[in-house]
Design an enzyme around this catalytic site. Structure first.
Site, PDB file in Angstrom:
ATOM      1  N   GLU A 126       5.367   0.115   7.320  1.00  0.00           N
ATOM      2  CA  GLU A 126       5.763  -1.254   8.364  1.00  0.00           C
ATOM      3  C   GLU A 126       7.540  -1.419   8.389  1.00  0.00           C
ATOM      4  OE1 GLU A 126       3.717  -4.832   7.870  1.00  0.00           O
ATOM      5  OE2 GLU A 126       4.739  -5.755  10.275  1.00  0.00           O
ATOM      6  N   GLY A 266       8.389  -9.402   0.589  1.00  0.00           N
ATOM      7  CA  GLY A 266       7.406  -9.883   0.080  1.00  0.00           C
ATOM      8  C   GLY A 266       7.086  -9.730  -0.749  1.00  0.00           C
ATOM      9  N   MET A 268       3.648  -6.392   1.500  1.00  0.00           N
ATOM     10  CA  MET A 268       2.673  -5.262   2.395  1.00  0.00           C
ATOM     11  C   MET A 268       1.584  -5.193   2.973  1.00  0.00           C
ATOM     12  SD  MET A 268       3.686  -4.125   5.107  1.00  0.00           S
ATOM     13  CE  MET A 268       2.147  -3.434   6.251  1.00  0.00           C
ATOM     14  N   HIS A 302      -1.789 -14.913   1.657  1.00  0.00           N
ATOM     15  CA  HIS A 302      -1.134 -14.078   3.669  1.00  0.00           C
ATOM     16  C   HIS A 302      -1.583 -12.535   3.752  1.00  0.00           C
ATOM     17  CE1 HIS A 302       2.125 -13.602   6.485  1.00  0.00           C
ATOM     18  NE2 HIS A 302       2.139 -12.378   5.967  1.00  0.00           N
ATOM     19  N   GLU A 303      -1.426 -11.803   1.995  1.00  0.00           N
ATOM     20  CA  GLU A 303      -1.873 -10.851   2.658  1.00  0.00           C
ATOM     21  C   GLU A 303      -3.374 -10.165   2.754  1.00  0.00           C
ATOM     22  OE1 GLU A 303       0.774  -8.348   3.628  1.00  0.00           O
ATOM     23  OE2 GLU A 303       2.142 -10.285   2.492  1.00  0.00           O
TER      24      GLU A 303
HETATM   25  N1  TRP Z   1       4.295  -7.460   6.996  1.00  0.00           N
HETATM   26  C1  TRP Z   1       4.052  -8.039   5.971  1.00  0.00           C
HETATM   27  C2  TRP Z   1       4.207  -8.421   5.964  1.00  0.00           C
HETATM   28  O1  TRP Z   1       3.279  -9.760   5.301  1.00  0.00           O
HETATM   29  C3  TRP Z   1       5.428  -7.890   5.777  1.00  0.00           C
HETATM   30  C4  TRP Z   1       6.614  -6.395   7.064  1.00  0.00           C
HETATM   31  C5  TRP Z   1       7.070  -5.976   7.027  1.00  0.00           C
HETATM   32  C6  TRP Z   1       7.697  -5.606   5.475  1.00  0.00           C
HETATM   33  N2  TRP Z   1       8.334  -4.550   6.828  1.00  0.00           N
HETATM   34  C7  TRP Z   1       8.339  -5.023   5.687  1.00  0.00           C
HETATM   35  C8  TRP Z   1       7.270  -6.406   3.655  1.00  0.00           C
HETATM   36  C9  TRP Z   1       9.116  -3.382   4.964  1.00  0.00           C
HETATM   37  C10 TRP Z   1       8.373  -4.836   3.450  1.00  0.00           C
HETATM   38  C11 TRP Z   1       9.089  -3.845   3.803  1.00  0.00           C
HETATM   39  O2  TRP Z   1       4.439 -10.261   6.450  1.00  0.00           O
HETATM   40 ZN    ZN Z   2       2.446 -10.858   6.893  1.00  0.00          ZN
END
Ligand code: TRP
Ligand code: ZN
Length: 877
Positions: A126, A266, A268, A302-303
């Site tokens: 992501e 944090g 993913m 959250h995840e």
């Molecule tokens: N989607 C992740 C979250 O839970 C966050 C996220 C977006 C992320 N881009 C990332 C984590 C790049 C690590 C590296 O909010």
């Molecule tokens: Zn998130």
């Protein structure tokens, strides 16, 4: 003039070709990883035959390319920039594209795509990292079924993981082995993940409410396994909570979490295979503070919650990012409120909102919760998208009430399961399920800026009415359309002077409707008249922070003191105290007052209130005494003089400390620490003790106290106590600070996360500055290549030590500017984020402003990444 790299929401078009199915083969070898992909392509119905096929790809070395088994001629395709364009596309709607590429994870310091972290291979896709692994339609509205085969050396990489279920594994030639994973749910490429490493595993299971047994596996380095139990408990609690509160059950037979040392953020939410920063998984009383335990609990939740809000229902495009992030933050905040204390949770969430998000919304990096354009989407993982986005969902929840909100989310998940959707779809589902028109709330997603709610009141003793007049204003922002009116839910209560809440009856109503109500302010100006109000009440406004706004209500000091003592809404007791402190400090900083106005009454009130409050609600007592931060105050003044803000704030702290000196000392000395317990009561007691230590040292500390702190450092039964003592020693420049710092480093040399906190405690010392931080950048344990380590020193210094970062000679700016340039070549994402520390530069007093400008312009003269140049462009604006 717009940058040619800019992407616009208004230009959205569905993909010309989709990829219903992918077979990936990832062969990991030292020095090179080969990725072979079989893509089942499908031309969209609306795409004319012969339309060129465009695939995303970055830093890939193309080795082979074939369609339906036939190798492509060199003139059949072009590789340009971040695109592979295939000109000769079959007439049939369905065809198979084969690609083979080589990638270099060993040298991937940007930590996006496939990379190596402490001997293990892992991925971060992501938002647009998958294109660094293979050619693909790398956008969230392209959903594919994935089959992934990984092969690697068996000895060094015994664990091979990907999304879904492991269907085959076995040995191969030359001491290698392989594993094949199949994910039964179609997903966008940003949720793809794989891991290869030598990892230990903590295993458990969870039985869903329909009776399915789900295997839970938490992978970490062997040495860290003892620190994984809290995360496992948090995971099980999250799974239960999502079933009970949202009716959401987990959908695969296995759920895995992998802890990784090098990580940009944090954690993913990759489908079935979450990848976490070690800082958000590992927790143990000896190494982790209360804050760390709470962070693990909320990030695991959250995840996990993303499995529904994000994965099963995903985003159509990246402009909709808040669709998943705002909603999921709201869900994790609700979860955390249910685990420990709801009012403390709300205080902490609002503190983050007011400190980070309000600042962002007031400065040059402001953007709507749903942006209209961006150059680099990585720059939009912001407090606005996350925290303000969560506040919008919270307002919808407040307006609908729990039952209708739940009907709405049930409909949303049901209606859009398996789709990539928009923020409109979310709001529409809530509206359809509740029969309410929620369309006015869409405006919250469209415009930046923090609204101001101006409230005035009038009591008419003869008519026995109480009139509330409410106006709203949103600051206009250059580069954005004129702001429009917003629906602002105002939760309120009215208190009689005896402390009792009044029944609330508006003119035209036949009876009172409870003692707390939510009114919606949606006009430029409007008026509510309460009847049967015999004496002028004290209004408790914006209870629980019912909207993310700035409240402008000229309460008298006595009213605020009254609410601080008597409000039955814990959050508003805190907010009243904050408002009072803020007002006093601003009177000196901005208003030119020689002394803090009303100080005597405040001190007297605190002296009367605290001893009792410490018995009943020590955490609230602690929160009341945490004054608005220097950065928060900086956002309230026209021209920022960081030194003056620091001095005035310290002055108020010292006044409180001196007035209650003996009390704070006794509170600290009489408290004692026993073995670690993770419960709201135990955390409250420890938090209070930490605050009383801080004030005790600011007062007139006795020798007994000073000795006790050193002693408590050494004997501390857990990290919360040890860190509290260490921070106190360092930040008050106590004689044994140096010895304890050295002891701390030696004691925890093998615990990377603790060493991070060793850097952070020094970086945030208001008494030491740039020279110290520069010296620490040369420490053998320091490195720019690990984001946690980098942040523990540089981001902590730049964001959490304002008086030193903003030193009048500009040395702080130069240090951070220099490091941003170095970092940008390694990791653009985190370099760009660090640049955010300069967001207030245009409002600094002229001397500092000129020094900051020099540093920013110096950076602008260099070749920078898209990430950093976009942020810099917006800062210099
Ligand atoms: N989607 C992740 C979250 O839970 C966050 C996220 C977006 C992320 N881009 C990332 C984590 C790049 C690590 C590296 O909010
Ligand atoms: Zn998130």
């Amino acid at each position: 003039m717009t940058d040619p790299r800019t992407v616009f929401l208004k230009d959205y078009q569905a993909p010309a070709y989709g990829i219903p199915r992918v077979r990936l083969q990832v062969d990991i070898h030292d020095g090179v990883t080969r990725v072979t992909a079989g893509l089942n392509m499908r031309r969209a119905e609306s795409t004319p035959v012969g339309t060129p096929l465009k695939l995303h790809g970055v830093n890939l070395t193309l080795k082979a390319l074939a369609i339906d088994g036939a190798e492509l001629e060199a003139d059949a395709y072009t590789v340009a920039g971040e695109e592979l364009v295939i000109h000769a596309v079959p007439e049939a709607a369905d065809f198979v594209l084969h690609t083979e590429v080589e990638i270099d994870p060993e040298h991937n310091t940007a930590l996006e795509g496939l990379y190596l972290s402490k001997g293990m291979y892992c991925t971060q896709c992501e938002p647009e990292g998958f294109r660094k692994i293979t050619y693909f339609v790398d956008r969230p509205d392209n959903m594919a079924l994935f089959t992934t085969t990984i092969s690697a050396d068996k000895k060094r990489y015994p664990v091979l993981l990907a999304n879904g279920n492991c269907t085959t594994r076995g040995d191969a030639a030359n001491g290698r082995h392989f594993a094949t994973w199949e994910d039964p749910f179609p997903k966008p490429s940003y949720l793809f993940a794989l891991v290869a490493g030598n990892l230990a595993c903590l295993e458990d299971h969870f039985v869903t409410r329909s009776g399915r047994k789900v295997t839970l596996k938490l992978f970490a380095e062997q040495h860290d396994l003892r620190q994984c139990h809290h995360a496992m408990e948090s995971l099980k609690a999250s799974m239960r909570w999502d079933e009970e509160r949202y009716g959401r059950e987990y959908d695969l037979d296995i759920f895995m979490i992998v802890a990784v040392s090098h990580f940009n953020m944090g954690a993913m939410e990759n489908k079935g295979l979450n990848i976490f920063n070690t800082s958000c998984v590992l927790a143990h009383p000896e190494t982790t503070t209360d804050l760390g335990f709470q962070r693990v609990e909320s990030v695991v939740a959250h995840e996990y919650f993303h499995n529904w809000s994000g994965n099963r229902v995903t985003c159509r495009d990246w402009f909709q990012l808040s669709l998943k992030e705002g909603f999921t933050v709201f869900r994790d905040q609700q979860f955390s409120a249910d685990q420990l204390s709801a009012s403390v949770q709300r205080i902490e969430d609002v503190a983050v909102l007011r400190n980070a998000q309000f600042a962002e919304d007031a400065g040059p990096l402001a953007h709507p919760v749903r942006p209209e354009s961006f150059i680099e989407i990585n720059n939009f993982y912001t407090a606005t998208v996350y925290e303000k986005g969560a506040e919008i969902v919270r307002m919808l929840h407040t307006v609908l009430g729990e039952a209708d909100f739940r009907k709405g989310t049930d409909l949303y998940f049901d209606r859009h399961d398996g789709q990539g959707v928009t923020v409109e779809d979310f709001v529409q589902a809530l509206a359809d399920a509740s029969g309410r028109d929620l369309s006015p709330f869409m405006q919250w997603y469209r415009q930046p800026g923090t609204p101001v709610l101006h409230v005035s009141t009038a009591h008419d003793a003869v008519a026995q009415t109480y009139t509330l007049t409410v106006r709203q204003s949103v600051p206009a922002k250059t580069g954005f359309p004129e702001p429009k009116l917003l629906p602002i839910p105002v939760k309120l209560a009215l208190f009689a002077r005896d402390g009792q809440p009044l029944p609330l009856q508006l003119t035209g109503e036949s009876a009172a409707v409870g003692v707390e109500r939510v009114l919606i302010a949606d006009q430029a100006e409007q008026r509510w008249v309460f009847t049967g109000v015999t004496e002028a009440p004290v209004p408790s406004l914006l209870r629980d922070f019912s909207a993310p706004v700035i409240l402008d209500y000229a309460a008298g000091d006595e009213e605020l003191l009254f609410l601080m003592r008597h409000d039955n809404n814990g959050f508003n007791r805190w907010l009243s105290a904050q408002t009072l402190f803020e007002r006093m400090m601003l009177a000196v900083i901005e208003g030119g007052a020689a002394e803090l106005p009303g100080l005597a009454a405040v001190l007297e009130s605190l002296a009367g209130l605290l001893p009792g409050l410490v018995e009943t609600d020590p955490e609230l007592a602690a929160k009341l005494l945490q004054l608005p931060t220097e950065n928060y105050l900086a956002d309230k003044v026209g021209v920022i003089d960081p030194q003056r803000i620091h001095d005035v704030r310290l002055g108020l702290q010292k006044a409180i400390a001196k007035h209650l000196s003996a009390f704070f000392q006794n509170q600290y000395l009489n408290g004692h620490e026993s073995s670690y317990q993770y419960s709201s009561e135990a955390i409250a007691a420890r938090t209070w003790r930490d605050v009383s230590l801080h004030y005790a040292l600011l007062g007139t500390p006795s020798f007994t106290l000073r000795d006790a702190v050193g002693e408590n450092y050494r004997k501390a039964p857990h990290m919360t106590e040890r860190m509290s003592a260490l921070r106190a020693l360092v930040h008050h420049d106590a004689p044994h600070a140096a010895v304890c710092l050295a002891d701390f480093f030696g004691r925890f040399a093998k615990e990377a996360l603790v060493i991070d906190s060793w850097f952070a405690v020094q970086a945030t010392n208001p008494l030491r500055g740039v020279e110290e931080v520069r010296r620490l950048t040369a420490h053998s344990a320091f490195t720019l290549t690990n984001p946690n380590r980098m942040r523990s020193l540089l981001a902590q210094f730049a964001n959490a030590n304002p008086v030193q970062f903003h030193r009048a000679d500009g040395a702080g700016y130069r240090l951070i500017g220099e490091k941003i340039a170095e970092l940008d070549a390694l990791n653009p994402q985190v370099a760009s984020r660090l640049l955010g520390a300069f967001s207030r530069w245009k409002r600094l007093e002229p001397g500092r402003q000129a020094l900051a400008r020099e540093v920013l312009q110096g950076l602008a003269g260099r070749a920078l990444s898209n990430d950093t140049s976009e942020t810099l462009g917006r800062l210099l604006g």
